[in-house]
Design a protein around this motif. Structure first.
Motif, PDB file in Angstrom:
ATOM      1  N   SER A 124      31.593  30.342   0.060  1.00  0.00           N
ATOM      2  CA  SER A 124      31.152  29.002   0.040  1.00  0.00           C
ATOM      3  C   SER A 124      29.905  28.627  -0.893  1.00  0.00           C
ATOM      4  O   SER A 124      29.557  27.927  -1.232  1.00  0.00           O
ATOM      5  CB  SER A 124      30.730  28.476   1.520  1.00  0.00           C
ATOM      6  OG  SER A 124      29.653  29.383   1.857  1.00  0.00           O
ATOM      7  N   ALA A 125      29.382  29.886  -1.368  1.00  0.00           N
ATOM      8  CA  ALA A 125      28.248  29.699  -2.278  1.00  0.00           C
ATOM      9  C   ALA A 125      28.620  30.034  -3.793  1.00  0.00           C
ATOM     10  O   ALA A 125      27.990  29.648  -4.506  1.00  0.00           O
ATOM     11  CB  ALA A 125      27.079  30.543  -1.696  1.00  0.00           C
ATOM     12  N   ASP A 126      29.726  30.672  -3.873  1.00  0.00           N
ATOM     13  CA  ASP A 126      30.073  31.277  -5.334  1.00  0.00           C
ATOM     14  C   ASP A 126      30.154  30.171  -6.385  1.00  0.00           C
ATOM     15  O   ASP A 126      29.839  30.348  -7.518  1.00  0.00           O
ATOM     16  CB  ASP A 126      31.423  32.113  -5.222  1.00  0.00           C
ATOM     17  CG  ASP A 126      31.297  33.294  -4.261  1.00  0.00           C
ATOM     18  OD1 ASP A 126      30.452  34.013  -4.471  1.00  0.00           O
ATOM     19  OD2 ASP A 126      32.235  33.884  -3.863  1.00  0.00           O
ATOM     20  N   PHE A 127      30.966  29.232  -6.033  1.00  0.00           N
ATOM     21  CA  PHE A 127      31.057  27.826  -6.869  1.00  0.00           C
ATOM     22  C   PHE A 127      29.657  27.221  -7.450  1.00  0.00           C
ATOM     23  O   PHE A 127      29.558  26.801  -8.521  1.00  0.00           O
ATOM     24  CB  PHE A 127      31.907  26.894  -6.272  1.00  0.00           C
ATOM     25  CG  PHE A 127      31.526  25.972  -4.997  1.00  0.00           C
ATOM     26  CD1 PHE A 127      30.727  24.727  -5.518  1.00  0.00           C
ATOM     27  CD2 PHE A 127      31.530  26.165  -3.914  1.00  0.00           C
ATOM     28  CE1 PHE A 127      30.127  23.835  -4.739  1.00  0.00           C
ATOM     29  CE2 PHE A 127      30.837  25.560  -2.805  1.00  0.00           C
ATOM     30  CZ  PHE A 127      30.144  24.174  -3.268  1.00  0.00           C
ATOM     31  N   VAL A 128      28.804  27.468  -6.489  1.00  0.00           N
ATOM     32  CA  VAL A 128      27.389  26.918  -6.982  1.00  0.00           C
ATOM     33  C   VAL A 128      26.601  27.643  -7.976  1.00  0.00           C
ATOM     34  O   VAL A 128      26.396  27.135  -8.897  1.00  0.00           O
ATOM     35  CB  VAL A 128      26.564  26.897  -5.812  1.00  0.00           C
ATOM     36  CG1 VAL A 128      25.139  26.268  -5.879  1.00  0.00           C
ATOM     37  CG2 VAL A 128      27.153  26.202  -4.486  1.00  0.00           C
ATOM     38  N   TRP A 129      26.638  29.023  -7.637  1.00  0.00           N
ATOM     39  CA  TRP A 129      26.022  29.590  -8.640  1.00  0.00           C
ATOM     40  C   TRP A 129      26.652  29.773  -9.893  1.00  0.00           C
ATOM     41  O   TRP A 129      26.204  29.682 -11.209  1.00  0.00           O
ATOM     42  CB  TRP A 129      25.915  31.228  -8.155  1.00  0.00           C
ATOM     43  CG  TRP A 129      25.435  31.468  -6.703  1.00  0.00           C
ATOM     44  CD1 TRP A 129      26.371  32.263  -5.937  1.00  0.00           C
ATOM     45  CD2 TRP A 129      24.483  31.144  -6.097  1.00  0.00           C
ATOM     46  NE1 TRP A 129      25.633  32.389  -4.670  1.00  0.00           N
ATOM     47  CE2 TRP A 129      24.568  31.636  -4.799  1.00  0.00           C
ATOM     48  CE3 TRP A 129      23.291  30.406  -6.481  1.00  0.00           C
ATOM     49  CZ2 TRP A 129      23.559  31.535  -3.842  1.00  0.00           C
ATOM     50  CZ3 TRP A 129      22.121  30.391  -5.446  1.00  0.00           C
ATOM     51  CH2 TRP A 129      22.337  31.044  -4.144  1.00  0.00           C
ATOM     52  N   GLY A 138      31.984  33.142   3.594  1.00  0.00           N
ATOM     53  CA  GLY A 138      31.076  34.324   3.313  1.00  0.00           C
ATOM     54  C   GLY A 138      30.226  34.763   4.493  1.00  0.00           C
ATOM     55  O   GLY A 138      29.329  35.194   4.378  1.00  0.00           O
ATOM     56  N   GLU A 139      30.769  34.522   5.527  1.00  0.00           N
ATOM     57  CA  GLU A 139      30.009  34.523   6.833  1.00  0.00           C
ATOM     58  C   GLU A 139      29.717  36.015   7.254  1.00  0.00           C
ATOM     59  O   GLU A 139      28.631  36.375   7.741  1.00  0.00           O
ATOM     60  CB  GLU A 139      30.651  34.052   7.977  1.00  0.00           C
ATOM     61  CG  GLU A 139      32.088  34.597   8.529  1.00  0.00           C
ATOM     62  CD  GLU A 139      33.217  34.147   7.624  1.00  0.00           C
ATOM     63  OE1 GLU A 139      34.359  34.454   8.136  1.00  0.00           O
ATOM     64  OE2 GLU A 139      32.914  33.582   6.579  1.00  0.00           O
ATOM     65  N   LYS A 176      27.519  30.247  14.306  1.00  0.00           N
ATOM     66  CA  LYS A 176      26.429  29.740  13.759  1.00  0.00           C
ATOM     67  C   LYS A 176      26.301  30.157  12.233  1.00  0.00           C
ATOM     68  O   LYS A 176      25.983  29.042  11.598  1.00  0.00           O
ATOM     69  CB  LYS A 176      25.177  30.192  14.474  1.00  0.00           C
ATOM     70  CG  LYS A 176      25.111  29.735  15.912  1.00  0.00           C
ATOM     71  CD  LYS A 176      23.913  30.345  16.517  1.00  0.00           C
ATOM     72  CE  LYS A 176      23.657  29.612  17.993  1.00  0.00           C
ATOM     73  NZ  LYS A 176      22.491  30.214  18.614  1.00  0.00           N
ATOM     74  N   VAL A 177      26.623  31.288  11.951  1.00  0.00           N
ATOM     75  CA  VAL A 177      26.683  31.773  10.464  1.00  0.00           C
ATOM     76  C   VAL A 177      27.645  30.491   9.723  1.00  0.00           C
ATOM     77  O   VAL A 177      27.150  30.140   8.766  1.00  0.00           O
ATOM     78  CB  VAL A 177      26.703  33.101  10.266  1.00  0.00           C
ATOM     79  CG1 VAL A 177      27.107  33.403   8.744  1.00  0.00           C
ATOM     80  CG2 VAL A 177      25.713  33.842  11.008  1.00  0.00           C
ATOM     81  N   LYS A 178      28.823  30.300  10.197  1.00  0.00           N
ATOM     82  CA  LYS A 178      29.933  29.700   9.525  1.00  0.00           C
ATOM     83  C   LYS A 178      29.324  28.242   9.379  1.00  0.00           C
ATOM     84  O   LYS A 178      29.291  27.612   8.447  1.00  0.00           O
ATOM     85  CB  LYS A 178      31.047  29.873  10.314  1.00  0.00           C
ATOM     86  CG  LYS A 178      32.017  30.892  10.094  1.00  0.00           C
ATOM     87  CD  LYS A 178      33.358  30.949  10.930  1.00  0.00           C
ATOM     88  CE  LYS A 178      34.273  32.103  10.594  1.00  0.00           C
ATOM     89  NZ  LYS A 178      35.470  31.725  11.267  1.00  0.00           N
ATOM     90  N   ALA A 179      28.815  27.629  10.357  1.00  0.00           N
ATOM     91  CA  ALA A 179      28.207  26.276  10.237  1.00  0.00           C
ATOM     92  C   ALA A 179      27.351  26.079   9.421  1.00  0.00           C
ATOM     93  O   ALA A 179      27.044  24.999   8.581  1.00  0.00           O
ATOM     94  CB  ALA A 179      27.679  25.900  11.742  1.00  0.00           C
ATOM     95  N   ALA A 180      26.263  27.073   9.445  1.00  0.00           N
ATOM     96  CA  ALA A 180      25.138  26.940   8.325  1.00  0.00           C
ATOM     97  C   ALA A 180      25.767  27.180   6.783  1.00  0.00           C
ATOM     98  O   ALA A 180      25.356  26.262   5.996  1.00  0.00           O
ATOM     99  CB  ALA A 180      24.121  28.260   8.513  1.00  0.00           C
ATOM    100  N   ARG A 181      26.518  27.924   6.690  1.00  0.00           N
ATOM    101  CA  ARG A 181      27.074  27.954   5.386  1.00  0.00           C
ATOM    102  C   ARG A 181      27.896  26.891   5.088  1.00  0.00           C
ATOM    103  O   ARG A 181      28.082  26.625   3.941  1.00  0.00           O
ATOM    104  CB  ARG A 181      28.084  29.515   5.354  1.00  0.00           C
ATOM    105  CG  ARG A 181      27.235  30.655   5.695  1.00  0.00           C
ATOM    106  CD  ARG A 181      26.670  31.169   4.419  1.00  0.00           C
ATOM    107  NE  ARG A 181      27.866  31.878   3.249  1.00  0.00           N
ATOM    108  CZ  ARG A 181      27.250  32.182   2.182  1.00  0.00           C
ATOM    109  NH1 ARG A 181      26.201  32.248   1.946  1.00  0.00           N
ATOM    110  NH2 ARG A 181      28.204  32.493   1.324  1.00  0.00           N
TER     111      ARG A 181
END
Length: 242
Positions: free
Chosen positions: A14-19, A43-44, A61-66
């Motif tokens: 979930s972060a890869d597209f941002v970087w 990416g949990e 909780k990790v999934k929700a935050a990501r």
């Protein structure tokens, strides 16, 4: 009647597209494009160390935050994001996921596709995401798959920059000037609180690629490029002039 041009980004986590493609997303959205982002996983497990160090943390909780981080980043960039939650470390792609992506190709008809490098010895989820992006593209082109549907043409496929390009045999052959949307990308980057250690790293990457882009643009088209994203085009260009 004009048709809105579309693009597809297949992101392993979930972060890869941002970087790696935040500038491309923001730039094309600004030009009137519709950009669809598929996050195969959150990416949990493998990319959420900071979250896991918090007391009382759970997988959900990790999934929700990501998800929250990535959704806010996508909203800033202007892309439409989907979360498929197929798991990571290890990531596995079944036929249901493959054909779901095939269907998306056919409905979206993207003008280009962005995903990961073909190799990455540090993260096997990344090349798997590119593999499924390419395999789904091929199936979506096949007349015999779900006959009667509009088949896909041949959208170019670009590999965005991995974290350690030299180890991934990734070489940029395409640079995109993102100077005009850099502040937008930076705000999206800052949504990714779970990986704050990468904020400065990817700022430096954008500056370095900006220098390289400026050196390759030629005198007649010279402009002030401060930030850029690099891509490795995997499919040939067909041109009328060189």
């Amino acid at each position: 009647m004009t048709t809105t041009p579309t693009a597809l980004v297949v992101s392993a986590h979930s972060a890869d597209f941002v970087w790696r493609a935040g500038g491309a997303i923001a730039s094309h959205v600004r030009q009137g494009w519709h950009v669809r982002i598929v996050c195969l996983s959150y990416g949990e497990r493998g990319e959420s160390a900071k979250l896991w160090r918090q007391s009382g943390m759970t997988l959900e909780k990790v999934k929700a935050a990501r998800r929250d981080e990535a959704q806010r980043a996508a909203d800033i960039l202007g892309g439409e994001v989907e979360f498929w939650d197929i798991g990571d470390y290890p990531m596995r792609v079944n036929d249901e996921t493959l054909f779901r992506l095939v269907d998306l190709y056919r409905s979206l008809q993207p003008a280009f596709v962005l995903s990961h490098s073909v190799q990455d010895p540090y993260n096997f989820d990344h090349p798997l995401a590119m593999h499924v992006a390419q395999e789904a593209r091929v199936i979506a082109q096949a007349e015999g798959h779900n006959p009667g549907q509009k088949i896909l043409g041949a959208p170019p496929v670009y590999a965005f920059e991995p974290h350690q390009p030299e180890q991934c045999h990734w070489e940029p052959n395409t640079f995109l000037d993102i100077t005009d949307v850099w502040e937008t990308k930076r705000r999206a980057i800052e949504c990714m609180a779970g990986q704050e250690h990468l904020w400065h790293y990817y700022t430096r990457v954008a500056q370095q690629r900006g220098v390289q882009a400026k050196r390759n643009i030629g005198i007649t088209a010279a402009r002030n490029i401060e930030y850029a994203e690099g891509f490795m085009r995997l499919t040939p260009s067909v041109v009328g002039t060189l």
